[in-house]
Write an enzyme that holds these catalytic residues in place. Structure first.
Site, mmCIF file in Angstrom:
data_model
loop_
_atom_site.group_PDB
_atom_site.id
_atom_site.type_symbol
_atom_site.label_atom_id
_atom_site.label_comp_id
_atom_site.label_asym_id
_atom_site.label_seq_id
_atom_site.Cartn_x
_atom_site.Cartn_y
_atom_site.Cartn_z
ATOM 1 N N HIS A 48 45.810 78.255 -3.258
ATOM 2 C CA HIS A 48 44.591 78.992 -3.545
ATOM 3 C C HIS A 48 44.775 80.486 -3.304
ATOM 4 O O HIS A 48 44.364 81.321 -4.109
ATOM 5 C CB HIS A 48 43.514 78.433 -2.624
ATOM 6 C CG HIS A 48 42.153 78.865 -2.978
ATOM 7 N ND1 HIS A 48 41.483 78.334 -4.037
ATOM 8 C CD2 HIS A 48 41.348 79.790 -2.425
ATOM 9 C CE1 HIS A 48 40.304 78.912 -4.113
ATOM 10 N NE2 HIS A 48 40.199 79.802 -3.140
ATOM 11 N N GLU A 70 46.239 73.718 -8.620
ATOM 12 C CA GLU A 70 45.154 73.713 -7.640
ATOM 13 C C GLU A 70 44.078 72.703 -8.024
ATOM 14 O O GLU A 70 43.500 72.046 -7.154
ATOM 15 C CB GLU A 70 44.573 75.128 -7.587
ATOM 16 C CG GLU A 70 43.591 75.342 -6.484
ATOM 17 C CD GLU A 70 42.718 76.544 -6.770
ATOM 18 O OE1 GLU A 70 42.803 77.498 -6.009
ATOM 19 O OE2 GLU A 70 41.964 76.523 -7.764
ATOM 20 N N ASN A 439 78.065 68.528 1.845
ATOM 21 C CA ASN A 439 79.280 67.782 2.087
ATOM 22 C C ASN A 439 79.013 66.551 2.943
ATOM 23 O O ASN A 439 79.484 65.456 2.660
ATOM 24 C CB ASN A 439 80.262 68.726 2.783
ATOM 25 C CG ASN A 439 81.673 68.294 2.589
ATOM 26 O OD1 ASN A 439 82.145 68.234 1.467
ATOM 27 N ND2 ASN A 439 82.327 67.955 3.675
#
Lengths: 718, 120
Positions: A48, A70, A439
Site C-alpha cells: 500500500h 493490493e 553449492n
C-alpha cells in the site's frame, strides 16, 4: 506554486526497497493453511505504501501494478478469499518485478513492462475468477454515483444544506465550506441564507452543536459535481438537496419556499434588495458573502504562501549510495569530537609557554589525545558497520526457490544476524556466500529419498552463522548433507592431473582440492551450481578481502565452510618487521606464529627449495630480503626470526631480521598511487612519517612456488 | 500560519507533505505512527492533523478515535490521507471522527487547496 517532487525520489526508492524486503520475508514465512492476519496486514501495508508513494511521485507504472496486487491482498485480508500457495508464488514474483521496475526507474531508464503486464494479467485472472464483487475498483463516492451528469448548462443551483448537529465535532466547519463555495463560484453570485428554525432556547442550547442550516443559491454555471466536492466529507451525515435553478429570479424562488421565512433571512433579503452592503460572515447569523472581501483575503493568503521559495533541486543523474546510521552512533561521534577539541585546546595552552616542569602534563595530554583518536577511529568505523542480516536477507528466498526447483526440502537456519560488518566487505561477500549456499543445496544436501534411506530426516538443514572472533568476523555455511566425497574428489583431481597418481593425500588435503581452479565434481552441469565457476573463485574473492576460507567435512554428516574476514578493509592490524633498513608489515590475521630460526631444522629439498620441519609439518622458507632484492651480498642474519604465515591455506615461513611492534595501520592503495607490485598489497604511513609496505602473504607464497628464487640461498639464513 | 501534525509511516510521503506545507508557511511536525502522533498531540494543540490510515502500531482510524477523546482535539480538523477510494475506509474514518480525507495520490497543489477547506 509548483513543487519539484524529485527531491523525495531517493528516499521513496529506499523505503520501497525496504518495503519489498519486508513483503518478501513475510511471504516466505506464510503458510497457506494457517494465514496469520498480522503477516498479511504487514504485506498489505508495505504494498500500500509503495502504491501510494509511486502514485504521488508520478511512477504510474509502479502504482498501477501494485494496485492489482493490493486488490488481491485486500480480498485475502478481509477474508473474501483464502490464501493459496500459488498466490504466494505470484506475490513473490511481483516483489521481484517491482524491485526490477524500481531499480530501472531509479537508474533513470524505462522499466521492463512486459513482465509486469504478464503478472498483472495473472492477478486480473484471479480477481475476475470469483464473484468477489466489491473489488477496490470503484472510484466514485457512493453519493454522487447516480447523478454524475454534468449540469454545466444550468444557470445555477439552489442547495438546501442541513448539516447534522454534531458536524463541528468532526472538525468540519460549515463556514469554511461556504467560503470554499464562494471561491468556486468566483466572481459569480452566491447567496447564503441561514435557517435558524432549529435553534433551541438558550437554556437548552449545547454550544458544541450546530443548529443552523442554510439555503444556498448559486448563480453560476459550476457543475453539480464541483459543488458536491465541497460537501464531500459531510455528504453522508448531512441532508443536502440540490435543485437546479432556471433563469427565474432569486427573489421569487425563495419567496415560494415557506421554510426560509425567518427574520434573519428576510433581513438579508431586504438588504440585498435595498442594495445595502451585507455584513461579513459572523457567527450563525450569516448574510450574503461578499466575493470581493473573500478574494482579497485569499490574495493575502496566497501572497504569504508563495513567499518561501522552493530551493532548486540538484541533478539526479547518479544517486550516491547511502547508509542509514543510528542516531546513537552519530551522537557518540559528536561526543568524541567534543573531547578531542578539549584535549586539543589543553595541549595548545600547554604549548604556549612550555618548560620542562610541565612535561608530565604534556605526556598526560598526549595520552589523552591518543585515547581520543582511538575512540574517534572506532566510532567512525562503527558508522560503516551494518548487521550481516543485510547480506543474509536474500537467502530465505534463494533457498526456498532452489529447494523447490531441486525437489529438496530445506530448512534454513540463520544465526548471528546482528553481527556487524563493514559495508564494503558486506557488499563483496554477498556473491561468494550465494555461491556457497547454492553449492550446499545442490551438491551438499541429498535428495529426500537418499536422506530417508540413510536414516536422516526428510528435511535438510542449511545453517548460516556469523560471529566475531578476535578482530575478525567468521561466517559459516553449514549443511547436514552427505559431506564431501573424498574418493570422488581425489579421482577427479587425478583425472585432471591436479594430483599425481601415486601421491597419497590426507582427508584434509583432499578437502582443499575443491578450491583448485577449474575443479568441479558435478557430473551434470546443473542450472544451480557447477557452471565452471567454482570454489576457486570463491576463495579468490575472499582472499581479495584479506580473508580466508576453509572447509570441514564429515562423510555422511555434512560440510561446513568457514569464512574469516577482517571487520573492515580500511584498517589493518599489522605486525611490523624489520628487514635490512626497511620496515614491512604483515597482516596480523595471516600470522600463525613467530619463532627463532634454528639452522639445524632447515632441510634442503629438490631444486633450490628449502623447507623447515616445524613440529609435524614441513614448511617452505622464503627470505624477504632476497624476495625484495635488498641483499647486496651473502651476509648472514645475526639473529634471524621466522614468521610463519598462512595464505591460501598454505603455510610459509618468512625470514626477517627482527620483529618490531604491532599496531593498527591505515591501508593506502599502491595501485592507485603507483602501480601493482608483486608481494605487496598496499602501503601505510608510520608515525615517524616513513612509508611501510604491507606484505601480500599469499602473493609471496605464489611467487615462491613459481620461481623458487627465494630459497636459493636460504641455507645461509641461519 | 497554522501548526500541522503530519502522520505517516512512509518517510517519503511524510517529507513530501511537510515540505509542501512548510513551503506554504505552515509549521509542521512529523510523526511515524499513531502512537507517536498521539504523544505529540497530547503536548501541544495543533491546528490540523493529517494522517495516513495504514500504519503500524496505531493506525489512522484509531488515532482519530483517540484524538477525539482529548479535550483539546474535540473540534480540531483531522484529515485522513488514504488510497482507498472506496467508501469503506472513508466511512470508518468518519465514524471515528475524522473531518475528511485526501485521496492519494495527490500533488502538492491539491494538498494545499484541500487543507484550505479546514484552516481558518
Amino acid at each position: 506554486m509548483s513543487i519539484d517532487l524529485s527531491q523525495f525520489h531517493q528516499i521513496f526508492f529506499e523505503e520501497s526497497f525496504e518495503g519489498l524486503d519486508v513483503m518478501e520475508s513475510q511471504l516466505l514465512e506464510l503458510q497457506p493453511q494457517e494465514v496469520d492476519a498480522e503477516s498479511v496486514n504487514t504485506i498489505f501495508r508495505a504494498a500500500h505504501s509503495i502504491k501510494g508513494g509511486a502514485g504521488t511521485f508520478g511512477f504510474m507504472q509502479v502504482s498501477e501494478f501494485t494496485h492489482v496486487l493490493e486488490t488481491l491482498l485486500d480480498e485475502i485480508r478481509s477474508g473474501t478469499r483464502t490464501m493459496q500457495r500459488s498466490y504466494i508464488d505470484l506475490f513473490l514474483q511481483s516483489v521481484d518485478c517491482l524491485r526490477a521496475m524500481l531499480s530501472s526507474i531509479q537508474a533513470g531508464s524505462e522499466p521492463d513492462m512486459e513482465r509486469a503486464a504478464t503478472l498483472k494479467g495473472s492477478f486480473e485472472n484471479i480477481l475476475q475468477g470469483t464473484s468477489a464483487a466489491d473489488s477496490a475498483e470503484q472510484d466514485l463516492p457512493s453519493d454522487t454515483g447516480n447523478t454524475t451528469t454534468a449540469d454545466v448548462t444550468e444557470s445555477g443551483w439552489r442547495i438546501i444544506f442541513n448539516p447534522s448537529e454534531d458536524i463541528l465535532q468532526t472538525g468540519n466547519e460549515p463556514f469554511r465550506m461556504l467560503r470554499e463555495l464562494q471561491e468556486l463560484v468566483g466572481a459569480d453570485y452566491l447567496t447564503v441564507i441561514p435557517v435558524t428554525d432549529n435553534l433551541p432556547e438558550f437554556t437548552s442550547l449545547t454550544p458544541e452543536n450546530c443548529y443552523l442550516s442554510w439555503i444556498l443559491e448559486i448563480r453560476s454555471n459550476v457543475s453539480r459535481d464541483d459543488i458536491a466536492s465541497v460537501f464531500e466529507w459531510v455528504a453522508d451525515d448531512c441532508h443536502i438537496d440540490y435543485q437546479p435553478l432556471c433563469a427565474a429570479p432569486l427573489k421569487n424562488t425563495h419567496d415560494d419556499t415557506p421554510e426560509i421565512r425567518t427574520g434573519a433571512e428576510q433581513k438579508s433579503a431586504a438588504e440585498r434588495e435595498n442594495g445595502i452592503p451585507p455584513a461579513e460572515i459572523d457567527s450563525g447569523r450569516t448574510a450574503t458573502l461578499i466575493p470581493e472581501k473573500i478574494s482579497e483575503a485569499l490574495e493575502i493568503a496566497a501572497a504569504q504562501k508563495s513567499k518561501p521559495s522552493v530551493s532548486a533541486r540538484t541533478a539526479r543523474s547518479s544517486e550516491p549510495s547511502s547508509i542509514r546510521v543510528s542516531i546513537d552512533k552519530v551522537d557518540s561521534l559528536i561526543n568524541m569530537v567534543g573531547e578531542l577539541v578539549i584535549t586539543q585546546s589543553m595541549l595548545g595552552e600547554l604549548g604556549q609557554d612550555f618548560d620542562m616542569s610541565r612535561l608530565i602534563r604534556l605526556q598526560e595530554g598526549l595520552t589523552q589525545l591518543e585515547q581520543n583518536t582511538r575512540e574517534l577511529q572506532e566510532s567512525v568505523m562503527k558508522i560503516r558497520m551494518m548487521p550481516i542480516s543485510f547480506a543474509f536477507s536474500r537467502f530465505p528466498r534463494l533457498v526456498r526457490d532452489l529447494g523447490s526447483q531441486l525437489g529438496k526440502q530445506v530448512n534454513l537456519v540463520m544465526l548471528g544476524e546482528n553481527t556487524e560488518l563493514d559495508k564494503t566487505v558486506m557488499e563483496k561477500i554477498g556473491d561468494p556466500l550465494v555461491h556457497l549456499v547454492r553449492n550446499s543445496l545442490d551438491h551438499g544436501l541429498e535428495t529426500t529419498e537418499q536422506r530417508l534411506a540413510s536414516g536422516k530426516s526428510a528435511e535438510g538443514t542449511i545453517t548460516l552463522n556469523a560471529y566475531h572472533q578476535g578482530g575478525n568476523i567468521v561466517i559459516e555455511v553449514k549443511d547436514d548433507g552427505a559431506g564431501l566425497n573424498e574418493e570422488r574428489i581425489l579421482h577427479k583431481a587425478r583425472q585432471k592431473g591436479l594430483v599425481p597418481e601415486t601421491q597419497e593425500l590426507s582427508s584434509e588435503e583432499i578437502h582443499q582440492l575443491i578450491f583448485l581452479p577449474g575443479f568441479s565434481t558435478a557430473d551434470v552441469v546443473s542450472d544451480i551450481s557447477g557452471r565452471g565457476v567454482g570454489m576457486d573463485v570463491v576463495r579468490r574473492n575472499i582472499a581479495e578481502l584479506n580473508g580466508n576460507i576453509e572447509v570441514k567435512s564429515v562423510r555422511g554428516k555434512g560440510s561446513t565452510f568457514i569464512i574469516r574476514l577482517p571487520l573492515t578493509l580500511a584498517i589493518l592490524d599489522g605486525q611490523l618487521v624489520k628487514v635490512k633498513n626497511e620496515t614491512y608489515i604483515f597482516p596480523l590475521v595471516s600470522i600463525v606464529e613467530s619463532i627463532q630460526l634454528q639452522k639445524r631444522s632447515l632441510n634442503h629439498v629438490t631444486g633450490s627449495q628449502y623447507v623447515m620441519k616445524l613440529r609435524d609439518e614441513y614448511i617452505p622458507i622464503i627470505r624477504l630480503d632476497e624476495f625484495f632484492n635488498l641483499r647486496s651480498n651473502d651476509e648472514e642474519f645475526e639473529n634471524p626470526m621466522l614468521v610463519v604465515v598462512e595464505g591460501d591455506n598454505e603455510k610459509v615461513g618468512i625470514v626477517v631480521d627482527d620483529l618490531l611492534g604491532q599496531q593498527q595501520v591505515v591501508i593506502k592503495s599502491l595501485e592507485q598511487n603507483y602501480q601493482r607490485v608483486a608481494g605487496i598489497s598496499g602501503a601505510t604511513i608510520l608515525g615517524d612519517g616513513t612509508v611501510a609496505l604491507i606484505i601480500d602473504v599469499s602473493d609471496v607464497g605464489k611467487n615462491l612456488e613459481k620461481s623458487g628464487k627465494g630459497q636459493s640461498r636460504s641455507e645461509q639464513a641461519a | 500560519m497554522a501548526s500541522i501534525l503530519a502522520v505517516d509511516d512512509s518517510a517519503s510521503m511524510r517529507q513530501m507533505v511537510s515540505f509542501t506545507l512548510r513551503g506554504a508557511g505552515h509549521d509542521v511536525q512529523e510523526a511515524n505512527d499513531g502512537v507517536q502522533a498521539l504523544e505529540l498531540a497530547s503536548k501541544k494543540k495543533y491546528d490540523l492533523v493529517l494522517s495516513d490510515v495504514n500504519m503500524p502500531n496505531m493506525n489512522g482510524i484509531e488515532l482519530v478515535k483517540e484524538l477525539r477523546q482529548l479535550a483539546d482535539y474535540k473540534f480540531v480538523p483531522v484529515l485522513m490521507l488514504t488510497t482507498e477510494s472506496a467508501g469503506d475506509v472513508k466511512a470508518q474514518g468518519k465514524q471515528a471522527g475524522a473531518t475528511g480525507w485526501i485521496v492519494k495520490p495527490f500533488n502538492p497543489e491539491q494538498l494545499l487547496s484541500t487543507i484550505k477547506r479546514v484552516l481558518g
